[in-house]
Design a protein around this motif. Sequence first.
Motif, PDB file in Angstrom:
ATOM      1  N   GLY A  52     -24.801  16.169 -31.357  1.00 65.59           N
ATOM      2  CA  GLY A  52     -25.437  17.188 -31.561  1.00 65.59           C
ATOM      3  C   GLY A  52     -27.466  16.662 -32.207  1.00 65.59           C
ATOM      4  O   GLY A  52     -28.038  18.002 -32.153  1.00 65.59           O
ATOM      5  N   VAL A  53     -28.013  15.574 -30.805  1.00 65.16           N
ATOM      6  CA  VAL A  53     -28.834  15.788 -31.432  1.00 65.16           C
ATOM      7  C   VAL A  53     -29.719  17.112 -30.633  1.00 65.16           C
ATOM      8  O   VAL A  53     -28.908  16.699 -29.211  1.00 65.16           O
ATOM      9  CB  VAL A  53     -29.466  14.113 -30.929  1.00 65.16           C
ATOM     10  CG1 VAL A  53     -30.865  14.137 -29.999  1.00 65.16           C
ATOM     11  CG2 VAL A  53     -28.970  13.393 -31.909  1.00 65.16           C
ATOM     12  N   PHE A  54     -30.647  17.195 -30.528  1.00 67.05           N
ATOM     13  CA  PHE A  54     -31.114  18.615 -30.062  1.00 67.05           C
ATOM     14  C   PHE A  54     -32.421  17.435 -29.094  1.00 67.05           C
ATOM     15  O   PHE A  54     -33.260  16.872 -29.133  1.00 67.05           O
ATOM     16  CB  PHE A  54     -32.370  18.711 -30.466  1.00 67.05           C
ATOM     17  CG  PHE A  54     -31.726  19.492 -31.968  1.00 67.05           C
ATOM     18  CD1 PHE A  54     -30.755  20.820 -31.225  1.00 67.05           C
ATOM     19  CD2 PHE A  54     -32.022  19.440 -32.853  1.00 67.05           C
ATOM     20  CE1 PHE A  54     -29.662  21.621 -32.046  1.00 67.05           C
ATOM     21  CE2 PHE A  54     -30.620  20.715 -33.996  1.00 67.05           C
ATOM     22  CZ  PHE A  54     -30.356  21.479 -33.531  1.00 67.05           C
ATOM     23  N   ALA A  55     -31.514  16.906 -27.764  1.00 68.15           N
ATOM     24  CA  ALA A  55     -32.645  16.044 -26.801  1.00 68.15           C
ATOM     25  C   ALA A  55     -33.994  16.546 -26.237  1.00 68.15           C
ATOM     26  O   ALA A  55     -35.026  15.786 -26.371  1.00 68.15           O
ATOM     27  CB  ALA A  55     -31.458  15.867 -25.535  1.00 68.15           C
ATOM     28  N   ASP A  56     -34.295  17.561 -26.360  1.00 67.31           N
ATOM     29  CA  ASP A  56     -35.365  18.173 -26.118  1.00 67.31           C
ATOM     30  C   ASP A  56     -36.231  18.245 -26.997  1.00 67.31           C
ATOM     31  O   ASP A  56     -37.853  18.613 -27.155  1.00 67.31           O
ATOM     32  CB  ASP A  56     -35.894  19.964 -25.290  1.00 67.31           C
ATOM     33  CG  ASP A  56     -35.031  19.785 -23.829  1.00 67.31           C
ATOM     34  OD1 ASP A  56     -34.923  18.561 -23.046  1.00 67.31           O
ATOM     35  OD2 ASP A  56     -33.838  20.459 -23.543  1.00 67.31           O
ATOM     36  N   LEU A  57     -36.266  18.085 -28.256  1.00 63.85           N
ATOM     37  CA  LEU A  57     -36.921  17.513 -28.941  1.00 63.85           C
ATOM     38  C   LEU A  57     -37.353  16.124 -29.463  1.00 63.85           C
ATOM     39  O   LEU A  57     -36.723  15.634 -30.050  1.00 63.85           O
ATOM     40  CB  LEU A  57     -36.275  18.272 -30.855  1.00 63.85           C
ATOM     41  CG  LEU A  57     -36.767  19.972 -31.030  1.00 63.85           C
ATOM     42  CD1 LEU A  57     -36.462  20.782 -29.564  1.00 63.85           C
ATOM     43  CD2 LEU A  57     -35.667  20.303 -32.280  1.00 63.85           C
TER      44      LEU A  57
ATOM     45  N   GLU B 139     -39.238  15.821 -34.911  1.00 63.28           N
ATOM     46  CA  GLU B 139     -38.644  17.471 -34.661  1.00 63.28           C
ATOM     47  C   GLU B 139     -38.337  17.648 -35.418  1.00 63.28           C
ATOM     48  O   GLU B 139     -37.105  18.779 -36.112  1.00 63.28           O
ATOM     49  CB  GLU B 139     -39.112  18.134 -33.554  1.00 63.28           C
ATOM     50  CG  GLU B 139     -40.558  18.567 -32.644  1.00 63.28           C
ATOM     51  CD  GLU B 139     -40.841  19.150 -31.713  1.00 63.28           C
ATOM     52  OE1 GLU B 139     -41.985  19.903 -31.483  1.00 63.28           O
ATOM     53  OE2 GLU B 139     -40.253  18.342 -30.756  1.00 63.28           O
TER      54      GLU B 139
ATOM     55  N   ARG C 150     -37.637  16.969 -39.031  1.00 63.32           N
ATOM     56  CA  ARG C 150     -38.363  18.122 -39.923  1.00 63.32           C
ATOM     57  C   ARG C 150     -37.377  18.953 -39.511  1.00 63.32           C
ATOM     58  O   ARG C 150     -37.338  20.001 -40.648  1.00 63.32           O
ATOM     59  CB  ARG C 150     -39.869  18.792 -38.937  1.00 63.32           C
ATOM     60  CG  ARG C 150     -40.820  19.267 -39.230  1.00 63.32           C
ATOM     61  CD  ARG C 150     -42.033  19.074 -39.473  1.00 63.32           C
ATOM     62  NE  ARG C 150     -42.194  19.115 -37.415  1.00 63.32           N
ATOM     63  CZ  ARG C 150     -42.972  19.828 -37.063  1.00 63.32           C
ATOM     64  NH1 ARG C 150     -42.937  21.536 -37.865  1.00 63.32           N
ATOM     65  NH2 ARG C 150     -42.904  19.805 -36.147  1.00 63.32           N
ATOM     66  N   LEU C 151     -36.737  19.705 -38.334  1.00 66.38           N
ATOM     67  CA  LEU C 151     -35.881  20.875 -39.018  1.00 66.38           C
ATOM     68  C   LEU C 151     -34.447  20.803 -39.504  1.00 66.38           C
ATOM     69  O   LEU C 151     -33.851  21.292 -40.131  1.00 66.38           O
ATOM     70  CB  LEU C 151     -35.107  20.900 -37.118  1.00 66.38           C
ATOM     71  CG  LEU C 151     -34.401  21.894 -37.053  1.00 66.38           C
ATOM     72  CD1 LEU C 151     -35.281  23.147 -37.088  1.00 66.38           C
ATOM     73  CD2 LEU C 151     -33.654  21.873 -35.492  1.00 66.38           C
ATOM     74  N   ALA C 152     -34.692  19.362 -40.032  1.00 67.56           N
ATOM     75  CA  ALA C 152     -33.222  18.856 -41.033  1.00 67.56           C
ATOM     76  C   ALA C 152     -33.818  18.919 -41.521  1.00 67.56           C
ATOM     77  O   ALA C 152     -32.716  19.969 -42.926  1.00 67.56           O
ATOM     78  CB  ALA C 152     -32.608  17.503 -40.407  1.00 67.56           C
ATOM     79  N   ALA C 153     -34.797  19.438 -42.408  1.00 72.83           N
ATOM     80  CA  ALA C 153     -35.418  19.243 -44.128  1.00 72.83           C
ATOM     81  C   ALA C 153     -35.442  20.859 -43.513  1.00 72.83           C
ATOM     82  O   ALA C 153     -36.751  21.940 -44.018  1.00 72.83           O
ATOM     83  CB  ALA C 153     -36.745  18.429 -43.979  1.00 72.83           C
TER      84      ALA C 153
ATOM     85  N   PHE D  71     -39.794   5.207 -32.420  1.00 78.95           N
ATOM     86  CA  PHE D  71     -39.782   6.279 -31.272  1.00 78.95           C
ATOM     87  C   PHE D  71     -39.740   7.750 -32.129  1.00 78.95           C
ATOM     88  O   PHE D  71     -39.425   8.658 -31.321  1.00 78.95           O
ATOM     89  CB  PHE D  71     -38.217   6.825 -30.648  1.00 78.95           C
ATOM     90  CG  PHE D  71     -37.793   4.852 -29.947  1.00 78.95           C
ATOM     91  CD1 PHE D  71     -38.658   4.710 -28.875  1.00 78.95           C
ATOM     92  CD2 PHE D  71     -36.602   4.018 -30.682  1.00 78.95           C
ATOM     93  CE1 PHE D  71     -38.477   3.563 -27.838  1.00 78.95           C
ATOM     94  CE2 PHE D  71     -37.048   2.964 -29.881  1.00 78.95           C
ATOM     95  CZ  PHE D  71     -37.077   2.717 -28.815  1.00 78.95           C
TER      96      PHE D  71
ATOM     97  N   ARG E 154     -30.664  12.595 -40.017  1.00 78.28           N
ATOM     98  CA  ARG E 154     -30.629  13.709 -40.112  1.00 78.28           C
ATOM     99  C   ARG E 154     -30.185  14.462 -40.971  1.00 78.28           C
ATOM    100  O   ARG E 154     -30.037  15.568 -41.794  1.00 78.28           O
ATOM    101  CB  ARG E 154     -30.554  14.362 -39.204  1.00 78.28           C
ATOM    102  CG  ARG E 154     -32.240  15.537 -38.493  1.00 78.28           C
ATOM    103  CD  ARG E 154     -30.964  15.989 -36.840  1.00 78.28           C
ATOM    104  NE  ARG E 154     -29.567  16.349 -36.856  1.00 78.28           N
ATOM    105  CZ  ARG E 154     -29.429  16.644 -35.459  1.00 78.28           C
ATOM    106  NH1 ARG E 154     -30.028  17.110 -34.738  1.00 78.28           N
ATOM    107  NH2 ARG E 154     -27.684  16.793 -34.992  1.00 78.28           N
TER     108      ARG E 154
END
Lengths: 241, 343
Positions: A91-96, A100, A103-106, A129, A149
């Motif tokens: 479920g990794v957001f490849a385009d982020l 990011e 940060r989204l997971a926080a 990375f 995450r």
Amino acid sequence: MQSEPILELDGVYTDIGQYHILRGVDLHVPRSTVTMLLGRNGVGKTTTLRSIIGHWRARQGFIRYDGMDITKMPTAEIARAGIGYVPEQMGVFADLTVEENMRLAAVSGPINSARLDWIFSVFPALKTFWFAPAGNLSGGQKQMLSIARAMIEERKLYLIDEPTKGLAPAIVSTMARALADLKRQGAAILLVEQNFAVAKALGDFADVMDDGHVIWSGAMSRLSESDELQQKLMGLSLAGN
Amino acid sequence: MTAAPEHTPTMVRRSVSELIVPFTPFCLVIFLICAGYLAIGIPSSWMTLTLSGLAMGMMYFIMSTGLTLVFGLMDVINFGHGAFVSLGAFVGVTVLLQLGAFSESPVLWQNIAAVLLSICAAMAVCAAVGWGFERLIVRPVYGSHLNQILVTMGGLIVAEQLIIVFWGPEEIYFSRPEMLKGSTEILGATVEKFRVLVVSLGLAIFAIMRWVLRRTKIGLIVRAGVEDREMVMALGYRLRLVFVAVFIAGSALAGFGGAVWGMYQEVITAHMGNQALILIFIVVIIGGLGSVEGCFIGALMVGLMQNYVAFLAPKFALLSNIGLMVAILMWRPMGMIPVVKAK
């Protein structure tokens, strides 16, 4: 007297379309322990995790987390109640970028820098990375990001689906150390795992599933020591796996 | 705490080709402009066509950008988007006509204020109607594309008829604000003043949307939600609220585009949104579902292509954008900057 388990599934039935996948799952995850969910492919392990997090709704039965009935609760509220979920597909957001994604997971605010330092010490690749798109990471690095995450905020319970699948041995040991760290910090983990060495090293308890329900529950040590039990429950000897 | 493992990676310098690939779609716009120059041959004509093509492209971008987000994040095929373009045009023009003192004044800032106020009114009304449209029409058909097409097309027809009920069946002709009439000269090319304003507004919208999507938490949630809705919810975000917010924003942007489009054409009809819908879908498909950057590039390419082909081979003008879409999809079947992967 043993304290109340952090997670309890009581007669959970889940259907996917016309298929009855879970057929009365009973499962207990004690606090601050690692519970392994074992079984052959297609017996309902992933569906059990997805039913807990609310991606698929249980048709019947109860799911209780930390004393709350979360059976019908929206996924977002289940997560906010303190459950971290790492799906099999990561479920990794490849385009982020990695940053990011983190940060989204926080969810509750800015990233806690002390916790981030700890994550970097566990998964240094993420620091290297940090500003790279997550889609450019290798499979192992994506899995690290997926677990990191879930770790970025303190959770009481982690649902982790096959975190070592297809990974190189060095990365598998990194994963195992990360999960051991989480356990030491007092979190409970419900872990679907095919790698027996990891399961044996981390697991306190094991629940073996077959045909959509749990057919055996007990101490991981008991299962790992008995070839006969393994043959009976899963049709194979885990020592040779 | 755990010590760092032995397999600590090192960064590898990327090759030139790897660095260039992400910018290929942007390069296509420049390539198209250069090809247009070679084909047209007359610098002043080329400059005029290019600037007006960019202005048209900006209008398409404003009208399409909301649809691409709705498409990408909510997986909703909203044929009702055209209704918001028409509604925005009618509300915008109605307000502009009410602000006669400002729009007929020979003072530029008063004219621009009239235009901006009209656009704000169009956005506000379309946002409110968009909220109701999502709640009553779209929400019951989440997850079913066929039903979405049927009910949103029905919504479009009903909205057009309601516009006719409120504003009458006739086309409404009007004049642009005083100082935005006529043309001006830029780099030797004659350009309509209103197009310069449209380009500025389009660039501002693009910059704001990029800033929101790249720099804010809500933007992160939207971008992540376009990629994997389930995972965003599993992180603890109530995506339903984000869906509604994006639908409202998309409707407001369609209203913005409709108001600008109406003022540009100086005539509005209830069917203008429906007529623009094909171009809007072409832009969204060329750009890649869910991508604001792709939508921006796609819109500019459609605007430029339409103008160049209309000048060079007027008979083929109508086919040019279909041809462009086919060519892009043969090169990149998911669009230029695909965000939504096959689900």
